[in-house]
Design a protein around this motif. Structure first.
Motif, PDB file in Angstrom:
ATOM      1  N   VAL A   1     -14.693 -12.030 -14.910  1.00 54.82           N
ATOM      2  CA  VAL A   1     -14.233 -10.928 -15.751  1.00 54.82           C
ATOM      3  C   VAL A   1     -13.177 -10.083 -15.024  1.00 54.82           C
ATOM      4  N   GLN A   2     -13.268 -10.059 -13.696  1.00 53.15           N
ATOM      5  CA  GLN A   2     -12.296  -9.277 -12.939  1.00 53.15           C
ATOM      6  C   GLN A   2     -10.877  -9.801 -13.136  1.00 53.15           C
TER       7      GLN A   2
ATOM      8  N   ALA B   1      -5.150  -5.183 -17.737  1.00 52.24           N
ATOM      9  CA  ALA B   1      -4.729  -3.835 -17.361  1.00 52.24           C
ATOM     10  C   ALA B   1      -3.214  -3.782 -17.340  1.00 52.24           C
TER      11      ALA B   1
ATOM     12  N   TYR C   1      -5.376  -9.630  -6.543  1.00 53.58           N
ATOM     13  CA  TYR C   1      -6.754  -9.326  -6.900  1.00 53.58           C
ATOM     14  C   TYR C   1      -7.180 -10.330  -7.945  1.00 53.58           C
ATOM     15  N   TYR C   2      -8.100 -11.190  -7.599  1.00 51.83           N
ATOM     16  CA  TYR C   2      -8.546 -12.233  -8.514  1.00 51.83           C
ATOM     17  C   TYR C   2      -7.369 -12.936  -9.194  1.00 51.83           C
TER      18      TYR C   2
ATOM     19  N   LEU D   1      -5.346   5.349  -3.076  1.00 48.78           N
ATOM     20  CA  LEU D   1      -4.625   5.232  -1.815  1.00 48.78           C
ATOM     21  C   LEU D   1      -4.431   3.762  -1.457  1.00 48.78           C
ATOM     22  N   GLU D   2      -5.473   3.015  -1.554  1.00 42.46           N
ATOM     23  CA  GLU D   2      -5.406   1.638  -1.086  1.00 42.46           C
ATOM     24  C   GLU D   2      -6.289   0.786  -1.984  1.00 42.46           C
TER      25      GLU D   2
ATOM     26  N   TRP E   1      -2.632  -3.049  -9.571  1.00 45.55           N
ATOM     27  CA  TRP E   1      -2.564  -1.577  -9.602  1.00 45.55           C
ATOM     28  C   TRP E   1      -1.135  -1.088  -9.495  1.00 45.55           C
TER      29      TRP E   1
ATOM     30  N   ASP F   1      -3.070 -10.069   0.461  1.00 47.20           N
ATOM     31  CA  ASP F   1      -4.075  -9.017   0.344  1.00 47.20           C
ATOM     32  C   ASP F   1      -4.016  -8.280  -0.990  1.00 47.20           C
ATOM     33  N   TYR F   2      -2.851  -8.209  -1.547  1.00 51.58           N
ATOM     34  CA  TYR F   2      -2.716  -7.391  -2.741  1.00 51.58           C
ATOM     35  C   TYR F   2      -2.864  -8.208  -4.012  1.00 51.58           C
TER      36      TYR F   2
ATOM     37  N   VAL G   1       0.676  -1.555 -12.736  1.00 49.78           N
ATOM     38  CA  VAL G   1       0.285  -0.525 -13.698  1.00 49.78           C
ATOM     39  C   VAL G   1       0.992   0.782 -13.376  1.00 49.78           C
ATOM     40  N   LYS G   2       0.987   1.142 -12.099  1.00 43.59           N
ATOM     41  CA  LYS G   2       1.605   2.411 -11.701  1.00 43.59           C
ATOM     42  C   LYS G   2       3.101   2.416 -12.019  1.00 43.59           C
TER      43      LYS G   2
ATOM     44  N   THR H   1      -9.226  -5.949   2.291  1.00 43.50           N
ATOM     45  CA  THR H   1      -9.102  -6.218   3.740  1.00 43.50           C
ATOM     46  C   THR H   1      -8.581  -4.991   4.463  1.00 43.50           C
TER      47      THR H   1
ATOM     48  N   SER I   1      -4.923   4.067 -15.828  1.00 38.82           N
ATOM     49  CA  SER I   1      -5.207   2.936 -16.709  1.00 38.82           C
ATOM     50  C   SER I   1      -6.706   2.657 -16.685  1.00 38.82           C
TER      51      SER I   1
ATOM     52  N   GLY J   1       0.832  -1.201   0.000  1.00 41.00           N
ATOM     53  CA  GLY J   1       0.000   0.000   0.000  1.00 41.00           C
ATOM     54  C   GLY J   1       0.865   1.249   0.000  1.00 41.00           C
TER      55      GLY J   1
ATOM     56  N   LEU K   1      -8.537   0.000 -17.520  1.00 43.13           N
ATOM     57  CA  LEU K   1      -8.964  -1.254 -16.897  1.00 43.13           C
ATOM     58  C   LEU K   1      -8.707  -1.212 -15.395  1.00 43.13           C
ATOM     59  N   GLY K   2      -7.614  -0.557 -15.001  1.00 44.14           N
ATOM     60  CA  GLY K   2      -7.310  -0.423 -13.578  1.00 44.14           C
ATOM     61  C   GLY K   2      -8.454   0.259 -12.844  1.00 44.14           C
TER      62      GLY K   2
ATOM     63  N   SER L   1      -6.347  -2.834  -1.421  1.00 51.71           N
ATOM     64  CA  SER L   1      -6.636  -4.112  -0.799  1.00 51.71           C
ATOM     65  C   SER L   1      -7.900  -4.005   0.047  1.00 51.71           C
TER      66      SER L   1
ATOM     67  N   ASP M   1     -11.489  -1.859 -12.450  1.00 52.37           N
ATOM     68  CA  ASP M   1     -11.373  -2.772 -11.316  1.00 52.37           C
ATOM     69  C   ASP M   1     -11.513  -2.033  -9.995  1.00 52.37           C
TER      70      ASP M   1
ATOM     71  N   ASN N   1      -9.733  -8.693 -16.536  1.00 56.55           N
ATOM     72  CA  ASN N   1      -9.562  -7.236 -16.500  1.00 56.55           C
ATOM     73  C   ASN N   1      -8.234  -6.854 -15.893  1.00 56.55           C
ATOM     74  N   ALA N   2      -7.959  -7.396 -14.706  1.00 55.17           N
ATOM     75  CA  ALA N   2      -6.751  -7.024 -13.992  1.00 55.17           C
ATOM     76  C   ALA N   2      -5.529  -7.452 -14.795  1.00 55.17           C
TER      77      ALA N   2
END
Lengths: 834, 191
Positions: A180-181, A188, A129-130, B130-131, A136, A126-127, A139-140, B135, B82, A82, B84-85, B133, B88, A184-185
């Protein structure tokens, strides 16, 4: 500062939401410390990074430099994903601000990226995603890297390429989830990786793989992916390594244009076709775009017309094809063909002898259609006027037939087109003396010679006398064929560039790797002709702006239609009071109320020269004026507040009864079209003859979404504007004051104050136009002013004294001037201002 | 950068609006209206991206939206995000809301608009993500909720405010106020 991280976080959210300069000053010290302090917990750091970014946007100086740079960059190594996500956003903003200082982030970002792409989805908990690890953040990071050229260090570079390959490989793996998620991810990250590959433009092998991947997406069942694939391919088409590879997909793209249900996808397909076009496929692509244009959405027609026109011009091997394309454009989508497009076709025809005969023949045929667009008449009129003789040999297009054909359209056209046609006619007199008498009849007809339109009237009468009095030699010289236009960047291209920044600039296509680049001069015929689309400067020039002025009455034709130029001969007769105040017909509707407000607003302009005169949901009218002695120049700015163009825009400035002999007005022409969000300016010149009561009328009419709108306003041009301030001392003032003691020379009013009696009084008085004289009146509360009113041939000295009584909230205003009526007029004007 | 987050229902009634760029109230309403018009006329299963309306910045900005049952979630972003980003991210926002409210529906957004804002604040800050996740986001909002309960919550705020005001000695303060002398000039004023 609170120890509780929740409190700290909430505080930072508040700061970020407000994000004002004060906040930046107050917390500029604290927040960077929170960001890098060892004992701050992750959540706080994360918020601190974005909070700092927000403050950085308002005032860039909050970021400390020096050792902080490396401390901020090293946040990329943080354990907590994060924190890294937030930090990347901050770093990217900083990189855009000062990219050299933060260059160190490249290698860190690459290693971070590599750790993510090689990890499996279980590692990041946690990070994930599907089943995609930290999409993210990936991508960044890929975005961040697009701010720099490919890394120089071979190690880092190798590692980055490995990452990109891994991402491309993963795309081929079977999906880990049907959701689809998940796709998508995954996509991306993939799309972003492809963007980075395109941005670096250095690894041919990766580029080709990227292109193939996008090719797959073009036919993907997911609309989003088709959209993105078209968009990315647009960029890819501009790269020398992949241009050819992109062309393989031409069929698919054309197909997308025909079958796609979604207009935004179709729009991307048009962009891509435009970008992938070169000499080999131009004819097909232009033809397909023309076909599509017939059914295209209205919102993208204009842009498409521009694109077709540019492609046709840029890749024309044969100018007969070019002429055909443009005439087709006008036929299919005449309303969307802007002036620049048809100016351009005329320029090209005039400059290229080989196509003139063909052009004349084609327009002649096109004009025979029972209903043809006005733009077609314009092009036809111009071309036949210049080159009608080339087809006159054929009995079917004999001079008289040509003339009849053109004249059959004359009555259906607007004034500017008629003006152009009149010029065509006078050119015919030179080309075909045998139809001279017919043309003279037309010029002589009341419709033209007594036309309400000053320009038509003037042209008719000038051309008529030219044809009657001038000898054949003079006629031949004056009405000679137009000289070639100087070459310059296509005006159309400039427009397109202005319209959308993201269209790749195809004028820069001559590339080493493009085998067709070397053919280009050959395609243009003689090698000494400069290329039509010179890529030199981006200066936007109206086509007529640089038209040579040495010969020919027709020189001005383009200029006049552009709305900017003035006629060659005397300026059109000034509309000084000739127009009766237009009868108040038409649709007032909502405008009526607004106009009422305007009556009040207009009073404010008595003491100021600039401001907004009128505003409703469609139009804003602003005024900027300058006065010198008895002359005044008022710039009226019409701003279109809607996204749609206002058409048929016209204005007239007229003088109500009683002003006609006291003021003269001369209004410059104004464009009859205001594009959405655009502003046009009209200049109106005034000359004061003697003082008057009232104001000139301004009538504005235009079409907005098919409805005729009319506004009747007052233009705040009052006699006091023509006052020149004069400085004088106390003695001189009172000596003159006493001299002007005749009862009719003085006007006095006592009235109640409407506005607070404060320091702004002096300012308002000064705006009235007279010189505010300080230290002249023995009572410091009083104001005295002096000035000279300049009329044509008369000068009226005026003195003013304003005595406020603060207890009673009353004023006494006295004005004395050397001419009797002036005092009263000025006094009446000023009374309402306090 | 995210310029705005808009949530409105099928009739265009805004349920959540958050602008990360200053617009005055009137402009915000116009933007919502325009965005609704752009988005609502699109059929289902066309693509989720479209160019922004003129009010919000035209083709430099993209609208990325998702349509859930009765609600449209629209993010307006510039070219640095992005597509698609963000798509999501909308999903994350919705799933988070779903977890916090247990089967979220339009009414939850109406009656707990403050909570929805808290959650959005944990996801997006100052226009940046910012976040991501879920959880993490949920832990943080729960921490906030706990704290709010500890302090007596929103309902206790007026009582606290009153007690604070009582402590101020108002009467004394009024006495301390000094009026400026009226300028002598007024007296001299003649007519």
């Amino acid at each position: 500062m609170s120890r509780n991280p929740v409190h700290v976080n909430l505080a930072m959210q508040c700061i970020a939401n407000i994000g004002s300069k004060d906040m930046a000053e107050a917390f500029g010290q604290e927040i960077p410390r929170l960001l890098v302090s060892a004992d701050a917990i992750d959540v706080v750091k994360q918020s601190a990074a974005l909070c700092l970014l927000r403050l950085f946007r308002t005032s860039p100086e909050v970021i400390p430099s020096g050792e902080w740079t490396s401390r901020i960059i090293h946040l990329l190594n943080d354990q907590h994903m994060g924190v890294v996500t937030a930090a990347v956003s901050l770093i990217e903003a900083l990189v855009r601000h000062s990219s050299e200082e933060y260059r160190g982030c490249v290698s860190l970002a690459v290693s971070r990226l590599s750790r993510i792409v090689t990890s499996s989805y279980q590692d990041l908990q946690d990070y994930t995603y599907y089943f995609v690890p930290a999409p993210w953040l990936s991508v960044k990071l890929l975005r961040l890297l697009q701010n720099y050229p490919p890394p120089d260090d071979p190690g880092v570079r190798g590692r980055l390429n490995e990452c990109l390959e891994t991402i491309l490989n993963k795309a081929q793996e079977p999906p880990k989830s049907k959701k689809v998620q998940h796709s998508n991810a995954k996509n991306a990250v993939l799309m972003e990786a492809i963007s980075l590959i395109i941005h670096s433009d250095s690894e041919p092998q990766l580029l080709v793989r990227a292109c193939n991947q996008l090719g797959q997406f073009l036919t993907h069942r997911e609309t989003n992916l088709r959209y993105l694939a078209l968009e990315s391919m647009c960029l890819l088409a501009t790269s020398e390594f992949s241009h050819e590879a992109v062309k393989k997909h031409q069929e698919t793209v054309i197909n997308a244009l025909k079958t796609e249900r979604d207009v935004s996808v179709r729009q991307r397909a048009v962009d891509l076709l435009y970008a992938m076009c070169d000499r080999t496929n131009a004819e097909t692509i232009v033809q397909e775009m023309l076909n599509y244009l017939e059914s295209a959405d209205y919102s993208i027609r204009e842009e498409m017309v521009l694109k077709v026109a540019i492609l046709a011009e840029k890749y024309a091997m044969d100018y007969t094809w070019y002429v055909d394309v443009i005439l087709n454009l006008i036929r299919i989508a005449g309303d969307y063909v802007s002036e620049e497009v048809w100016y351009r076709v005329i320029q090209i025809v005039v400059n290229r002898e080989d196509v003139q005969g063909y052009a004349a023949k084609t327009v002649f045929e096109a004009l025979q259609a029972p209903a043809c667009h006005e733009n077609m008449v314009k092009v036809g009129g111009y071309i036949l006027g210049e080159f009608g003789n080339l087809i006159a040999g054929d009995a079917r297009s004999a001079p008289a037939v040509q003339f009849k054909l053109l004249h059959s359209k004359y009555h259906l056209c607007s004034a500017p087109t008629r003006a152009l046609l009149l010029s065509t006619y006078v050119k015919y007199i030179n080309l075909f003396p045998e139809i001279k008498s017919q043309i003279q009849d037309v010029l002589h007809s009341d419709n033209n010679l007594r036309s309400a339109d000053a320009e038509l009237q003037q042209r008719a009468s000038e051309y008529l006398s030219l044809s009657v009095h001038a000898t054949t030699d003079v006629l031949a010289t004056v009405l000679e064929e137009m000289p070639p236009f100087p070459e310059r960047e296509s005006s159309i291209l400039a427009i397109l560039k202005k319209k959308s920044g993201r269209i790749p600039d195809i004028s820069k296509t001559p590339r080493a790797a493009n085998p067709h680049a070397s053919e280009r001069p050959q395609g243009l015929g003689t090698s000494d002709t400069p290329t039509l689309l010179s890529t030199a400067g981006a200066a936007v020039q109206a086509p007529a702006a640089a038209a040579p002025t040495n010969t020919g009455l027709l020189v001005d034709v383009l200029g006049d239609l552009g709305g900017g130029g003035t006629s060659t001969a005397a300026a059109p007769p000034a509309t000084n009071g000739a127009h009766p105040a237009s009868p108040a017909g038409g649709d007032y509707g909502a405008a009526a109320a607004a106009v009422h407000d305007q009556q009040a607003a207009v009073k404010k302009f008595i003491c100021k020269n600039n401001g907004v005169l009128f505003e409703n949901d469609i139009l804003q009218i602003g005024i900027k004026s300058e006065y010198r002695l008895n002359l005044g120049r008022v710039g009226i700015f019409f701003g279109n507040k809607t996204p749609m163009a206002l058409t048929g825009f016209s204005t007239s400035v007229t003088l109500p009864d009683g002003l006609t002999n006291r003021l003269t007005v001369q209004a410059k022409p104004v464009d009859d079209n205001i594009d959405g969000g655009a502003q046009v300016q009209q200049t109106v010149n005034f000359e004061l003859i003697e003082e008057y009561v009232g104001m000139p009328d301004l009538s504005v009419s235009f079409m907005y979404s098919g409805v005729q709108q009319k506004l009747h306003l007052k233009l705040p041009v009052t006699p006091n504007k023509f006052i020149e301030p004069t400085e004088m001392n106390s003695e001189a003032f009172f000596a003159r004051w006493k001299n002007l003691s005749g009862p009719a020379q003085e006007a006095q009013k006592i009235f109640k104050a409407k506005l607070p009696m404060d320091a702004s009084l002096g300012g308002r008085l000064a705006g009235f136009g007279m010189q505010l004289l300080e230290g002249v009146d023995p009572n410091p509360e009083n104001f005295v002013c002096a000035g000279i009113l300049h009329g044509r041939g008369v000068q009226v000295g005026s003195l003013l004294r304003l005595e406020p009584n603060k207890q009673a909230q009353m004023y006494r205003l006295t004005i004395r001037s050397s001419k009797e009526k002036t005092s009263q007029v000025l006094c009446d004007l000023l009374v309402d201002q306090f | 950068m995210i310029k705005a987050v808009l949530v409105f229902n099928n009739h265009g009634k805004p349920r959540l609006t958050k602008f990360y760029h200053y617009y005055n109230e009137e402009m915000q309403q116009k933007i919502i209206k325009e965005t609704f018009q752009l988005v609502s006329k699109r059929e289902d299963n066309v693509c989720n991206f479209l160019e922004g309306g003129t009010l919000i910045g035209g083709s430099d900005y993209k609208l990325i939206y998702r349509h859930y049952a009765t609600l449209y979630f629209v993010f307006c972003v510039d070219s640095s995000e992005s597509e698609l980003g963000i798509l999501d991210l909308i999903q994350v926002l919705v799933e988070t809301l779903d977890k916090c409210f247990e089967n979220v529906c339009e009414l939850d957004l109406v009656f707990h608009v403050n909570k929805v804002h808290y959650i959005l604040n944990e996801i997006v800050m100052g226009g940046m993500v910012l976040e991501t996740s879920m959880t993490e986001i949920i832990t943080r909002t729960e921490e906030q909720n706990r704290l709010e309960k500890q302090e007596g919550g929103f309902a206790a705020a007026p009582a606290r405010a009153v007690s604070v005001v009582k402590n101020i000695n108002i009467t004394q303060q009024i006495k301390d106020i000094k009026l400026p002398d009226l300028p002598a000039a007024i007296k001299d004023l003649k007519f």
